[in-house]
Design an enzyme around this catalytic site. Structure first.
Site, short mmCIF file in Angstrom:
data_model
loop_
_atom_site.label_atom_id
_atom_site.label_comp_id
_atom_site.label_asym_id
_atom_site.label_seq_id
_atom_site.Cartn_x
_atom_site.Cartn_y
_atom_site.Cartn_z
N SER A 35 -0.71 -9.88 -3.61
CA SER A 35 -1.23 -11.20 -3.26
C SER A 35 -2.47 -11.54 -3.69
CB SER A 35 -1.29 -11.16 -1.53
OG SER A 35 -1.64 -12.37 -1.22
N TYR A 90 -4.75 -8.64 6.64
CA TYR A 90 -3.78 -8.87 5.49
C TYR A 90 -4.60 -8.47 4.25
CZ TYR A 90 -0.24 -11.21 2.62
OH TYR A 90 0.61 -11.33 1.64
C1 8X3 Z 1 0.42 -14.83 0.61
C2 8X3 Z 1 -0.82 -15.77 -0.07
O1 8X3 Z 1 -2.77 -17.09 0.63
O2 8X3 Z 1 -1.31 -16.59 2.35
O3 8X3 Z 1 0.20 -13.62 0.11
O4 8X3 Z 1 -2.75 -14.91 1.47
S1 8X3 Z 1 -1.96 -16.08 1.17
#
Ligand code: 8X3
Length: 248
Positions: free
Chosen positions: A134, A147
């Site tokens: 990502s 994340y």
């Molecule tokens: C997904 C992109 O911008 O939500 O991996 O991190 S974001």
């Protein structure tokens, strides 16, 4: 002499980028084994595309062992696409469980499947590991700390793996997408709140799953002496993780 059919294993294949990658690779003449937890969705994908399926949870040692034993060889490519975000909180407030869950899925899960299929990839004579990370693996943003940290770890793991596999004939490729409007990514992040999920993509033309599948196919189909180390792909209106220009 006819070229032997190439075989890819794609995780997280029941929807979004994974399913789009299965469709693209099948259309390009690959044999594909689609891996995901949800059997019904995989069966529908198999009926639509002719892919093989293995029902497995990449956070389970037993499931991934079974995948390694049941998958037909040779395996030329592993697309580690399974992953995801949980929650939207400041680090000060985030439940540690969500951090653990995101690390287990995005990092340890990817390593688990890679370890399990690496012997087959090496034996194939022309292996590829594609990790779908990502832009969050390269740029932090507030409220996404768990994340962001997991994706940074996955990106670092990918670079380390590339160093370790140099000289083995196995390429290690990272695809880092920005905002992609899939049916589930933001819904999962916001615990099923569809309105909040839709707001993420309001006023811009986001990437679609097939846009990312296109980059995966591109990287996989370069001549095998060419390693695409990292391919970052985002919507035009997303200049960076913290800069998105939306129409009113
Ligand atoms: C997904 C992109 O911008 O939500 O991996 O991190 S974001």
């Amino acid at each position: 002499m006819t070229t032997p059919q190439l075989h890819a294993v794609v995780t997280g294949a029941s929807s979004g980028i994974g399913a789009a990658t299965v469709k693209r690779l099948i259309a390009a003449g690959w044999r594909v084994t689609a891996v995901a937890r949800r059997a019904e969705r995989l069966e529908a994908l198999a009926a639509q595309t002719g892919c093989d399926v293995v029902v497995a949870d990449i956070t389970s040692d037993a499931d991934v062992d079974e995948l390694a034993h049941s998958v037909e060889q040779p395996v030329h490519a592993l697309v580690n696409n399974a992953g995801g975000a949980v929650g939207w909180e400041l680090i000060a407030d985030a439940p540690l469980e969500a951090w653990t869950q995101q690390y287990a899925l995005n990092v340890v899960g990817t390593v688990r499947v890679t370890q399990a299929l690496l012997p087959a990839l090496c034996d194939s004579g022309r292996g590829d590991v594609v990790n779908v990370t990502s832009t969050a693996g390269h740029e932090p943003y507030e409220y996404g700390g768990g994340y962001v940290a997991a994706k940074h770890a996955e990106a670092a793991m990918t670079r380390t793996l590339r160093l370790e596999l140099t000289g083995t004939g196995v390429r290690v490729i990272e695809i880092a997408p920005g905002m992609v409007h899939t049916e589930e990514f933001s819904l999962n992040r916001f615990a099923g709140d569809g309105e909040r999920a839709d707001q993420v993509y309001a006023g811009i033309e986001p990437l679609m799953a097939d846009d990312v599948a296109d980059t995966i196919e591109y990287a996989l189909t370069r001549p095998h002496h060419v390693n695409i180390d990292l391919l970052v792909v985002r919507p035009r209106e997303q200049g960076g993780a913290t800069k998105t220009v939306r129409r009113d």
